[in-house]
Motif scaffolding. Structure first.
Motif, PDB file in Angstrom:
ATOM      1  N   MET A 150       0.833  -1.207   0.000  1.00 31.74           N
ATOM      2  CA  MET A 150       0.000   0.000   0.000  1.00 31.74           C
ATOM      3  C   MET A 150       0.871   1.262   0.000  1.00 31.74           C
ATOM      4  SD  MET A 150      -3.257  -0.790  -0.088  1.00 31.74           S
ATOM      5  CE  MET A 150      -2.787  -2.127  -1.200  1.00 31.74           C
ATOM      6  N   PHE A 151       1.931   1.285   0.810  1.00 30.82           N
ATOM      7  CA  PHE A 151       2.826   2.438   0.844  1.00 30.82           C
ATOM      8  C   PHE A 151       3.526   2.624  -0.502  1.00 30.82           C
ATOM      9  CE2 PHE A 151       2.911   1.768   5.599  1.00 30.82           C
ATOM     10  CZ  PHE A 151       2.287   2.972   5.904  1.00 30.82           C
ATOM     11  N   ILE A 152       3.969   1.532  -1.095  1.00 31.95           N
ATOM     12  CA  ILE A 152       4.674   1.613  -2.378  1.00 31.95           C
ATOM     13  C   ILE A 152       3.753   2.146  -3.470  1.00 31.95           C
ATOM     14  CG2 ILE A 152       5.681   0.198  -4.209  1.00 31.95           C
ATOM     15  CD1 ILE A 152       6.959  -1.496  -2.048  1.00 31.95           C
ATOM     16  N   GLN A 153       2.489   1.718  -3.442  1.00 28.01           N
ATOM     17  CA  GLN A 153       1.539   2.165  -4.460  1.00 28.01           C
ATOM     18  C   GLN A 153       1.043   3.587  -4.208  1.00 28.01           C
ATOM     19  OE1 GLN A 153      -1.482  -0.885  -4.330  1.00 28.01           O
ATOM     20  NE2 GLN A 153      -0.451  -2.133  -5.878  1.00 28.01           N
ATOM     21  N   GLY A 154       1.501   4.203  -3.132  1.00 26.06           N
ATOM     22  CA  GLY A 154       1.102   5.567  -2.845  1.00 26.06           C
ATOM     23  C   GLY A 154      -0.181   5.686  -2.055  1.00 26.06           C
ATOM     24  N   ASN A 155      -0.754   4.580  -1.645  1.00 29.89           N
ATOM     25  CA  ASN A 155      -1.985   4.608  -0.844  1.00 29.89           C
ATOM     26  C   ASN A 155      -1.582   4.667   0.635  1.00 29.89           C
ATOM     27  OD1 ASN A 155      -4.559   4.372   0.159  1.00 29.89           O
ATOM     28  ND2 ASN A 155      -5.127   2.641  -1.156  1.00 29.89           N
ATOM     29  N   ILE A 156      -1.148   5.853   1.041  1.00 33.68           N
ATOM     30  CA  ILE A 156      -0.590   6.036   2.373  1.00 33.68           C
ATOM     31  C   ILE A 156      -1.634   5.779   3.450  1.00 33.68           C
ATOM     32  CG2 ILE A 156       0.640   7.609   3.900  1.00 33.68           C
ATOM     33  CD1 ILE A 156       2.176   6.798   1.391  1.00 33.68           C
ATOM     34  N   THR A 157      -2.858   6.262   3.222  1.00 38.86           N
ATOM     35  CA  THR A 157      -3.912   6.093   4.235  1.00 38.86           C
ATOM     36  C   THR A 157      -4.180   4.618   4.505  1.00 38.86           C
ATOM     37  OG1 THR A 157      -4.939   8.175   3.518  1.00 38.86           O
ATOM     38  CG2 THR A 157      -6.291   6.641   4.823  1.00 38.86           C
ATOM     39  N   ALA A 158      -4.311   3.825   3.431  1.00 35.52           N
ATOM     40  CA  ALA A 158      -4.565   2.389   3.603  1.00 35.52           C
ATOM     41  C   ALA A 158      -3.397   1.709   4.309  1.00 35.52           C
ATOM     42  CB  ALA A 158      -4.817   1.735   2.244  1.00 35.52           C
ATOM     43  N   GLY A 159      -2.174   2.116   3.971  1.00 34.11           N
ATOM     44  CA  GLY A 159      -1.004   1.535   4.622  1.00 34.11           C
ATOM     45  C   GLY A 159      -0.980   1.826   6.111  1.00 34.11           C
ATOM     46  N   ILE A 160      -1.312   3.078   6.467  1.00 31.74           N
ATOM     47  CA  ILE A 160      -1.330   3.449   7.887  1.00 31.74           C
ATOM     48  C   ILE A 160      -2.413   2.667   8.628  1.00 31.74           C
ATOM     49  CG2 ILE A 160      -1.791   5.338   9.492  1.00 31.74           C
ATOM     50  CD1 ILE A 160      -0.478   7.226   7.497  1.00 31.74           C
ATOM     51  N   ILE A 161      -3.576   2.545   8.000  1.00 28.21           N
ATOM     52  CA  ILE A 161      -4.670   1.800   8.639  1.00 28.21           C
ATOM     53  C   ILE A 161      -4.258   0.350   8.897  1.00 28.21           C
ATOM     54  CG2 ILE A 161      -6.983   0.865   8.277  1.00 28.21           C
ATOM     55  CD1 ILE A 161      -7.694   3.451   6.824  1.00 28.21           C
ATOM     56  N   ILE A 162      -3.614  -0.275   7.914  1.00 26.34           N
ATOM     57  CA  ILE A 162      -3.194  -1.672   8.078  1.00 26.34           C
ATOM     58  C   ILE A 162      -2.164  -1.791   9.198  1.00 26.34           C
ATOM     59  CG2 ILE A 162      -1.994  -3.595   6.967  1.00 26.34           C
ATOM     60  CD1 ILE A 162      -3.255  -2.743   4.339  1.00 26.34           C
ATOM     61  N   VAL A 163      -1.212  -0.869   9.243  1.00 26.30           N
ATOM     62  CA  VAL A 163      -0.180  -0.924  10.279  1.00 26.30           C
ATOM     63  C   VAL A 163      -0.789  -0.718  11.663  1.00 26.30           C
ATOM     64  CG1 VAL A 163       1.851   0.249  11.192  1.00 26.30           C
ATOM     65  CG2 VAL A 163       1.693  -0.237   8.751  1.00 26.30           C
ATOM     66  N   VAL A 164      -1.683   0.266  11.794  1.00 29.33           N
ATOM     67  CA  VAL A 164      -2.284   0.557  13.094  1.00 29.33           C
ATOM     68  C   VAL A 164      -3.155  -0.602  13.564  1.00 29.33           C
ATOM     69  CG1 VAL A 164      -3.890   2.060  14.315  1.00 29.33           C
ATOM     70  CG2 VAL A 164      -2.178   3.046  12.786  1.00 29.33           C
ATOM     71  N   VAL A 165      -4.044  -1.056  12.680  1.00 33.33           N
ATOM     72  CA  VAL A 165      -4.934  -2.160  13.062  1.00 33.33           C
ATOM     73  C   VAL A 165      -4.132  -3.435  13.317  1.00 33.33           C
ATOM     74  CG1 VAL A 165      -6.826  -3.632  12.279  1.00 33.33           C
ATOM     75  CG2 VAL A 165      -6.904  -1.179  11.861  1.00 33.33           C
ATOM     76  N   GLY A 166      -3.145  -3.716  12.450  1.00 32.93           N
ATOM     77  CA  GLY A 166      -2.368  -4.939  12.603  1.00 32.93           C
ATOM     78  C   GLY A 166      -1.519  -4.962  13.855  1.00 32.93           C
TER      79      GLY A 166
END
Length: 388
Positions: free
Chosen positions: A272-288
């Motif tokens: 997600m971070f690589i594809q530029g979808n920063i919000t989704a990446g942050i959500i995955i990291v926080v929830v995970g």
């Protein structure tokens, strides 16, 4: 040295021949039912877990054993096996769909290498200094993805082809569950009275087996289900394809005491971070890291480690060893065998270890110091006999 009389010699020969017969017939019997030992194991474990439900139903039905066992078995089928079967069919469908999308090029499997080439040229140069090029890594990764996709598709097709065998195994488990509920206490009492180890030891082993099997199955499955459900819902909310497939994958990986569902959500966050979808990446990291990780750190020691009374490292290596030897069933069999191993050695240390043999001066003193088995012969440690 006293010479045995002919009568004593004949008695000893008969006893030895009888024990040899017992050993041979036992080995032959277990060899005969070898393909169904895991089925018998799961039937026994389910009987231990749902025996409380059966006992309450039996009281409510005024002692009708068969009816109470039948209703308990029906509850297991309706509330556990039917949803599991539907979930498995949906999982097979999504696995085949993911493989078809990979084959059609719908997924960019090289997104990480594209990111390195475009944005991290120093990393690519450092890799080339060690004789590793991103081109070779691309080729190897694509080959691995192709093999993984092929494996998933083959597994899905093999599951569909072996559906009849799976159905037969499930049916046999349910059949055994019914009779273990009705006659389990009789089987346990017969084993306690027959095995020549001392009734107190046998009851301790049965109690330990029931405790560890119940704690491991219930605790591990609850932790795995919660983690997989949270991960699957998160992926579906973020619009990640095949959310059910990844949720089930996280649930299965959560059965492992180490790594677990992070094997899935960490690479997903990186992508997600690589594809530029920063919000989704942050959500995955926080929830995970917070929610899913908190579930594992809080529930697993509470539900598994405390009840099994084993250190975490022993639970880890016994679980991994059990899975390596018995497949998915090993996450219960491994810790159970480890717990029985500890219990047997504790018994030996208590009964024969230290200076016990030195202190005992005579057989009479040994008998006096031996622990007294105060448990009534009729009592059952695991499955209580029916009370009329």
């Amino acid at each position: 040295m006293a010479t045995e009389s002919p009568r004593q010699l004949a008695r000893r020969v008969k006893r030895n021949l009888f024990f040899m017969l017992v050993a041979l017939t036992t080995i032959g019997f277990f060899g005969l039912i070898g393909p169904f030992l895991l089925t018998c194991f799961w039937g026994a474990v389910l009987a231990i877990i749902f025996f409380g439900v059966y006992r309450k139903l039996r009281v409510w039905l005024h002692g009708r054993d068969g009816l109470a066992a039948g209703i308990t078995t029906l509850i297991v089928v309706l509330f556990f096996l039917v949803p599991l079967a539907l979930l498995t069919l949906a999982l097979v469908e999504q696995a085949i769909a993911v493989y078809n999308d990979i084959e059609a090029g719908a997924f960019n499997t090289e997104v990480i290498f594209d990111f390195v080439d475009e944005n991290l040229p120093r990393v690519a140069a450092a890799l080339s200094d060690f004789g590793v090029s991103t081109t070779d890594l691309r080729a190897n990764f694509n080959a691995a993805v192709g093999q993984a996709g092929q494996y998933a598709a083959n597994w899905a097709l093999a599951f569909g082809g072996g559906l009849l065998n799976t159905l037969i195994q499930f049916t046999l488990v349910i059949y055994l569950l019914y009779f273990f509920l009705v006659d389990g206490w009789k089987i346990e009492r017969a084993l306690v009275h027959t095995i020549p180890m001392g009734d107190n030891r046998e009851r301790t082993l049965f109690k330990r087996f029931a405790l560890v099997a119940r704690a491991t199955l219930k605790g591990t499955l609850i932790v795995a289900f919660v983690q997989g459900a949270i991960g699957g819902v998160m992926f579906a909310f973020l619009g990640i394809p095949a959310a059910l497939l990844w949720g089930v994958a996280m649930m299965l990986l959560a059965l492992l005491p180490v790594g677990g569902s992070a094997i899935i959500w960490v690479p997903a966050a990186i992508i997600m971070f690589i594809q530029g979808n920063i919000t989704a990446g942050i959500i995955i990291v926080v929830v995970g890291s917070l929610i899913i990780g908190l579930v594992d750190n809080l529930l697993r020691p509470l539900l598994v480690g405390r009840d099994t009374q084993m250190p975490d490292y022993l639970v880890l290596i016994s679980t991994l060893g059990g899975i390596a030897m018995f497949g998915l069933s090993g996450f219960v069999i491994g810790p159970t065998v480890a717990a029985l191993f500890i219990t047997v050695w504790e018994m030996m240390g208590r009964d024969y270890g230290g200076q016990r043999a030195v202190i005992e001066d005579s057989p009479n003193q040994a008998a006096a110091k031996a622990p007294v088995d105060e448990t009534p012969p009729e009592a059952s440690v695991v499955l209580d006999p029916p009370r009329r």
